[in-house]
Write an enzyme that holds these catalytic residues in place. Structure first.
Site, PDB file in Angstrom:
ATOM      1  N   HIS A 169       0.841  -1.219   0.000  1.00  0.00           N
ATOM      2  CA  HIS A 169       0.000   0.000   0.000  1.00  0.00           C
ATOM      3  C   HIS A 169       0.872   1.264   0.000  1.00  0.00           C
ATOM      4  O   HIS A 169       0.426   2.316   0.458  1.00  0.00           O
ATOM      5  CB  HIS A 169      -0.939   0.039   1.217  1.00  0.00           C
ATOM      6  CG  HIS A 169      -1.652  -1.249   1.476  1.00  0.00           C
ATOM      7  ND1 HIS A 169      -2.910  -1.518   0.996  1.00  0.00           N
ATOM      8  CD2 HIS A 169      -1.263  -2.377   2.132  1.00  0.00           C
ATOM      9  CE1 HIS A 169      -3.277  -2.737   1.374  1.00  0.00           C
ATOM     10  NE2 HIS A 169      -2.290  -3.285   2.055  1.00  0.00           N
ATOM     11  N   SER A 215      15.233  22.386 -15.211  1.00  0.00           N
ATOM     12  CA  SER A 215      14.080  23.223 -15.509  1.00  0.00           C
ATOM     13  C   SER A 215      14.596  24.533 -16.076  1.00  0.00           C
ATOM     14  O   SER A 215      15.646  25.022 -15.674  1.00  0.00           O
ATOM     15  CB  SER A 215      13.300  23.475 -14.223  1.00  0.00           C
ATOM     16  OG  SER A 215      12.552  24.670 -14.342  1.00  0.00           O
ATOM     17  N   LYS A 226      16.210  22.268 -10.012  1.00  0.00           N
ATOM     18  CA  LYS A 226      15.476  21.054 -10.392  1.00  0.00           C
ATOM     19  C   LYS A 226      16.335  20.008 -11.118  1.00  0.00           C
ATOM     20  O   LYS A 226      17.235  20.327 -11.881  1.00  0.00           O
ATOM     21  CB  LYS A 226      14.303  21.423 -11.323  1.00  0.00           C
ATOM     22  CG  LYS A 226      13.189  22.180 -10.627  1.00  0.00           C
ATOM     23  CD  LYS A 226      12.363  21.317  -9.695  1.00  0.00           C
ATOM     24  CE  LYS A 226      11.494  20.375 -10.452  1.00  0.00           C
ATOM     25  NZ  LYS A 226      10.141  20.827 -10.688  1.00  0.00           N
ATOM     26  N   GLU A 231       9.572   9.345 -16.278  1.00  0.00           N
ATOM     27  CA  GLU A 231       8.171   9.744 -16.496  1.00  0.00           C
ATOM     28  C   GLU A 231       7.685   9.288 -17.867  1.00  0.00           C
ATOM     29  O   GLU A 231       6.547   8.831 -18.022  1.00  0.00           O
ATOM     30  CB  GLU A 231       8.029  11.261 -16.357  1.00  0.00           C
ATOM     31  CG  GLU A 231       8.260  11.746 -14.931  1.00  0.00           C
ATOM     32  CD  GLU A 231       8.416  13.251 -14.867  1.00  0.00           C
ATOM     33  OE1 GLU A 231       7.483  13.909 -14.419  1.00  0.00           O
ATOM     34  OE2 GLU A 231       9.480  13.772 -15.266  1.00  0.00           O
ATOM     35  N   TYR A 246      -9.183 -12.009 -46.432  1.00  0.00           N
ATOM     36  CA  TYR A 246      -8.563 -10.684 -46.344  1.00  0.00           C
ATOM     37  C   TYR A 246      -9.583  -9.566 -46.567  1.00  0.00           C
ATOM     38  O   TYR A 246     -10.476  -9.673 -47.399  1.00  0.00           O
ATOM     39  CB  TYR A 246      -7.434 -10.566 -47.390  1.00  0.00           C
ATOM     40  CG  TYR A 246      -6.773  -9.195 -47.369  1.00  0.00           C
ATOM     41  CD1 TYR A 246      -5.758  -8.914 -46.476  1.00  0.00           C
ATOM     42  CD2 TYR A 246      -7.219  -8.170 -48.223  1.00  0.00           C
ATOM     43  CE1 TYR A 246      -5.178  -7.652 -46.429  1.00  0.00           C
ATOM     44  CE2 TYR A 246      -6.646  -6.905 -48.181  1.00  0.00           C
ATOM     45  CZ  TYR A 246      -5.621  -6.662 -47.280  1.00  0.00           C
ATOM     46  OH  TYR A 246      -5.052  -5.412 -47.228  1.00  0.00           O
ATOM     47  N   GLN A 301      -5.077  -3.621 -43.320  1.00  0.00           N
ATOM     48  CA  GLN A 301      -3.939  -2.727 -43.553  1.00  0.00           C
ATOM     49  C   GLN A 301      -3.696  -1.835 -42.321  1.00  0.00           C
ATOM     50  O   GLN A 301      -2.605  -1.298 -42.140  1.00  0.00           O
ATOM     51  CB  GLN A 301      -4.217  -1.875 -44.798  1.00  0.00           C
ATOM     52  CG  GLN A 301      -3.114  -0.922 -45.169  1.00  0.00           C
ATOM     53  CD  GLN A 301      -3.310  -0.367 -46.563  1.00  0.00           C
ATOM     54  OE1 GLN A 301      -3.070  -1.070 -47.529  1.00  0.00           O
ATOM     55  NE2 GLN A 301      -3.766   0.868 -46.674  1.00  0.00           N
TER      56      GLN A 301
END
Ligand code: ARG
Length: 459
Positions: free
Chosen positions: A157, A278, A284, A291, A318, A323
């Site tokens: 948790h 930054s 920073k 990310e 087909y 495609q």
């Protein structure tokens, strides 16, 4: 002008918008190497079977080789009017060798051709991904070996649960990636049958040798049903689902990197090479790579469900719908490759803050389970009762604002008189992790053994 490859019964060419919606050359040119390999195998087989002249097959093969070098040199002009990679190559072949080029398409259709090309492409991609995943496993296992005894908090948790080692945590991902590789390997084994020669949908009346073309292209055998051969894309779906699961694993790891590198947590430091600054806040150090790895699963899972929707309810055999199998798959598979490479880079450069990890591992009464286990093992309490006693001891420590091992023996004995001095032996984080020797547990010697086992296997 009508299409010179199929326009016999057409009086005019397509509307511009028709050409735009229909053409796939903008993306399927990626299949050029597979398309040429497939055509060479087909032409050679046609000659061996006496369906075309050997001299024509030689011209076709030489022409295809020329086209391969033209494409690789960047001097080939792809034309949208020629729709796709198959007709672009064939048209150029006609330009290079003249009428023998027209014999190449004997006993095949673009339907079996594209199915073959795409299987070859997916197979090649799986092989590359496997090498990359093994490299990432190696990076993780090497770091794990170096940090087999580096204690850190283990979470459930996202709350401090029990101490584990950083090496153990990393090895969890080695296991996940091992299963990811297994899924890709399974998908590869199932896709390795050759659709070439299924022709448009029904097979062909020419005496082709499908076993020969399958072998020449490294397939285990030809596909057994011509309708199935040209109409399924389950091999792409299976590969994309494996890719989505793998991307989910990488995304979880990336999320942990983001959490651990936050100054609020600061258990891990990423290198300058895998962070950005930054433009406004000079202090920073942003974990952008992590990310993006966390986020990119969206495109991969999207490609999987997108293609599943395309295929759903599609009558055999087909249809041009199919495609739509390519763009999402190309994007998803190259995205996964990028995610793996970025993760390996981050792992190799990342440095854990051992002191902070150790302090965090000991906070939050993380050795409470060790205390409860001691009460069971040494005093013979039933586990439920030991859990209750430990809870009261934790409440006492928490009320005094101290760690468990900072309570006195007398204080503990007020709650359970039979507790002895010996209990202090299990309350430190180092002792806690060292005691987790059950198979698969976090004890440093287990982690070392698992890391070594994997490194040996990974070569
Ligand atoms: N570009 C087509 C595709 O990717 C090739 C097959 C076309 N076949 C056809 N019958 N129009 O699916």
């Amino acid at each position: 002008m009508s299409n010179k490859m199929w326009g016999g019964r057409f009086e005019t060419g397509p509307a511009a918008i028709m050409e735009e919606i229909n053409a796939s050359i903008g993306f399927d040119q990626r299949l050029y190497a597979q398309d040429i390999a497939g055509s060479k195998a087909h032409a050679t087989m046609l000659a061996t079977q006496g369906i075309i002249e050997a001299s024509d097959a030689e011209k076709i093969v030489a022409g295809l080789d020329t086209i391969l070098s033209e494409i690789e040199a960047g001097s080939f002009t792809f034309q949208r009017a020629l729709e796709d990679i198959h007709m672009n190559v064939e048209s150029r072949l006609a330009g290079l060798i003249g009428s023998p080029a027209g014999r190449l398409h004997t006993a095949r259709s673009r339907n079996d051709q594209v199915a073959t090309d795409f299987r070859l492409y997916v197979r090649d991609t799986i092989d590359t991904l496997d090498i990359q995943l093994a490299d990432l496993q190696r990076a993780l296992a090497e770091k794990a070996l170096a940090h087999a005894a580096t204690v850190m908090p283990g979470f459930t948790h996202l709350q401090t649960a029990q101490p584990v080692t950083f090496g153990h945590h990393l090895m969890a991902y080695v296991e996940m990636l091992g299963r990811d590789r297994g899924r890709f390997t399974d998908a590869r084994a199932r896709l390795n049958e050759c659709p070439l020669g299924a022709a448009a949908l029904a097979g062909t009346s020419f005496p082709i040798d499908r076993f020969a073309t399958a072998k020449a292209l490294g397939f285990d055998c030809p596909t057994a049903n011509s309708l199935d051969s040209v109409s399924d894309r389950d091999f792409v779906l299976e590969t994309l689902s494996s890719a989505a699961i793998c991307a989910m694993h990488l995304s979880r790891f990336a999320e942990e990197v983001v959490i651990w590198t936050s100054p609020l947590v600061a258990l891990l430091k990423l290198s300058d090479r895998f962070t950005t600054g930054s433009s406004i806040m000079p202090q920073k150090r942003n974990p952008d790579a992590a990310e993006l790895v966390r986020a990119k699963i969206g495109r991969i899972a999207g490609a999987f469900s997108g293609l599943l929707m395309v295929m759903k309810g599609l009558a055999l055999a087909y249809a041009k719908d199919m495609q739509e199998d390519k763009e999402g798959a190309f994007d998803a598979l190259s995205t996964l490759s990028l995610m793996i490479a970025a993760t390996a880079g981050m792992v190799r450069d990342a440095v854990p803050d051992k002191a902070k990890m150790k302090a965090a591992a000991g906070s939050g009464y993380s050795t409470a389970t060790d205390l409860a286990d001691w009460l069971v093992r040494v005093l013979g309490l039933p586990f439920r009762e030991a859990h209750h006693v430990t809870g009261r001891i934790v409440a006492l420590a928490s009320g005094k604002g101290v760690a468990l091992h900072k309570l006195t023996l007398a204080e503990m004995q007020e709650i359970e008189p039979r507790i002895t001095q010996e209990v202090f032996g299990v309350l430190s984080v180092a002792k806690s992790v060292a005691s987790r020797v059950s198979y698969g547990g976090t004890a440093p010697k287990n982690v070392r053994a698992q890391a070594k086992r994997w490194l040996k296997q990974l070569g």
